[in-house]
Design a protein around this motif. Structure first.
Motif, PDB file in Angstrom:
ATOM      1  N   TYR A 122      47.723  40.377  41.080  1.00 37.29           N
ATOM      2  CA  TYR A 122      47.673  39.172  40.670  1.00 37.29           C
ATOM      3  C   TYR A 122      49.101  38.544  40.671  1.00 37.29           C
ATOM      4  CZ  TYR A 122      42.858  40.154  40.422  1.00 37.29           C
ATOM      5  OH  TYR A 122      41.572  40.645  40.683  1.00 37.29           O
ATOM      6  N   ARG A 124      35.249  39.929  36.285  1.00 40.48           N
ATOM      7  CA  ARG A 124      34.127  39.620  36.388  1.00 40.48           C
ATOM      8  C   ARG A 124      33.888  38.166  35.863  1.00 40.48           C
ATOM      9  NH1 ARG A 124      31.500  45.470  34.841  1.00 40.48           N
ATOM     10  NH2 ARG A 124      32.195  46.511  36.772  1.00 40.48           N
ATOM     11  N   LYS A 165      41.699  52.457  42.515  1.00 33.97           N
ATOM     12  CA  LYS A 165      41.409  51.254  41.594  1.00 33.97           C
ATOM     13  C   LYS A 165      41.039  51.941  40.280  1.00 33.97           C
ATOM     14  CE  LYS A 165      38.611  47.305  41.736  1.00 33.97           C
ATOM     15  NZ  LYS A 165      37.627  46.806  42.357  1.00 33.97           N
TER      16      LYS A 165
HETATM   17  C1  PBG Z   1      33.848  44.012  43.459  1.00 35.54           C
HETATM   18  C2  PBG Z   1      35.171  44.331  42.861  1.00 35.54           C
HETATM   19  C3  PBG Z   1      35.470  44.314  41.718  1.00 35.54           C
HETATM   20  C4  PBG Z   1      36.900  44.364  41.424  1.00 35.54           C
HETATM   21  C5  PBG Z   1      37.405  44.030  42.970  1.00 35.54           C
HETATM   22  N1  PBG Z   1      36.165  44.296  43.799  1.00 35.54           N
HETATM   23  C6  PBG Z   1      34.758  44.263  40.436  1.00 35.54           C
HETATM   24  C7  PBG Z   1      33.632  45.369  39.995  1.00 35.54           C
HETATM   25  O1  PBG Z   1      33.737  46.404  40.686  1.00 35.54           O
HETATM   26  O2  PBG Z   1      33.297  45.379  39.014  1.00 35.54           O
HETATM   27  C8  PBG Z   1      37.867  44.399  40.276  1.00 35.54           C
HETATM   28  C9  PBG Z   1      39.119  43.647  40.580  1.00 35.54           C
HETATM   29  C10 PBG Z   1      39.964  43.524  39.188  1.00 35.54           C
HETATM   30  O3  PBG Z   1      39.424  43.783  38.135  1.00 35.54           O
HETATM   31  O4  PBG Z   1      40.956  42.853  39.416  1.00 35.54           O
HETATM   32  N2  PBG Z   1      32.891  45.112  43.574  1.00 35.54           N
END
Ligand code: PBG
Length: 327
Positions: free
Chosen positions: A315, A206, A250
């Motif tokens: 990453y 974020r 995820k």
């Molecule tokens: C967007 C999104 C997020 C991530 C990937 N797409 C953030 C969220 O949902 O707050 C997080 C990826 C990461 O933490 O590496 N919605």
């Protein structure tokens, strides 16, 4: 058969022996590398909570993609930091938006690299939520229309190879599939973030994507960490409703059970997102001298694959691919 006839240590006696019997081997083909693209030129802005990860302007992203391709990594996933944000996230579906421009430039300047795009509103809205706000919460059905427009502009204006909705609205895969097909993109696959938890491990992302919600949290749309069976329901809906071509879990390491469940229950490639917090905490521990970061990284990625992931978004893709090349 039991000890002393059977001695499992016999098969661990040398690195060559271990290599021969290893059940799970990482490969550069397993990875997708995430990139944060911003406006401007010659920009490579470090992200404090994610060492070696940057916000990059399109020209720099293109060079990065050439390097990624040379390492044998098949794909990148793009996140955009737009010129401006508003309540409707209108830059998300601007044909000349930052991601749309980046896709075009990458496609023109790489050979075969696949470009995946994250389809979500949170990087583009001034309130930082993943959709359109009505009252105190995100309005599901209104948001679907915006997501469909966003996905179509990624395919149309840019030439994205895969779209990956991460917003967690109900019914989004169906609506995106229909919109893509209506515009002649029936061959573009959808990689759905099907099983996406409301997670503290997104913290560093974020900062990178400048997408922290300005009020509240994402718990009314992202999944509750206590739920396992619900993950099967989410994946099933994405497959049944819109024919999601890939299903994703995820974060990755804290949810290996879900990766395994999806692999067991569905006939689609399973992707796992090794998220920002998972990345940053290994680096932090390494910097404190508390563990060997490189080894912890390779072990984490191997575990994610062993649990059943066919694809790992990480990453660490470049570092891991380099290490595998040297092996
Ligand atoms: C967007 C999104 C997020 C991530 C990937 N797409 C953030 C969220 O949902 O707050 C997080 C990826 C990461 O933490 O590496 N919605």
């Amino acid at each position: 058969m039991a000890f002393p006839i059977d001695r499992p240590r016999r098969l661990r006696s040398s690195e060559t022996m271990r290599r021969m019997v290893r059940e799970t081997n990482l490969n550069a083909n397993d990875f997708i590398y995430p990139l944060f693209v911003c406006e401007g030129e010659n920009i490579k802005k470090p992200i404090g909570s994610m060492p070696d990860v940057y916000q990059m302007s399109v020209d720099v992203v293109v060079k990065e993609c050439q390097e990624v391709e040379a390492l044998g990594i098949p794909a990148v996933i793009l996140f955009g930091i737009p010129a401006f944000k508003d309540a409707e996230g209108s830059e998300a579906y601007n044909e000349d938006g930052i991601v749309q421009k980046a896709i075009r430039a990458i496609k023109e300047n790489t050979e075969k690299l696949l470009v995946v795009t994250d389809v979500c509103m949170c990087e583009y809205t001034d309130h930082g939520h993943c959709g359109i706000i009505k009252g105190e919460d995100v309005d599901n059905d209104e948001t679907l229309k915006h997501l469909a427009m966003e996905a179509v502009t990624h395919a149309k204006a840019g030439g994205a190879d895969i779209v990956a909705p991460s917003d967690m609205m109900d019914g989004r895969v169906d609506v995106i599939r229909e919109a893509l097909d209506d515009h002649g993109f029936e061959d573009i696959p959808i990689m759905s973030y099907s099983v996406k938890y409301s997670s503290a491990f997104y913290g560093p992302f974020r900062e990178a994507a400048e997408s922290t919600p300005q009020f509240g949290d994402r718990k009314s749309y992202q999944m509750d960490p206590g739920n396992r069976r619900e993950g099967l329901k989410e994946a099933e809906q994405d497959i049944l409703e819109g024919g999601a071509d890939f299903i994703m879990v995820k974060p990755a390491l804290p949810y290996l059970d879900l990766i395994s469940d999806l692999k067991e229950n569905f006939d689609r490639p399973v992707a796992a997102y090794h998220v920002s917090g998972e990345y940053s905490m290994i680096i932090a521990a390494d910097r404190l001298g508390w563990l060997d970061g490189h080894k912890a990284m390779m072990e984490s990625l191997t575990s994610i694959k062993r649990a059943g992931a066919d694809i790992i978004i990480t990453y660490y893709a470049k570092e891991a691919a380099k290490a595998l090349k040297e092996d």
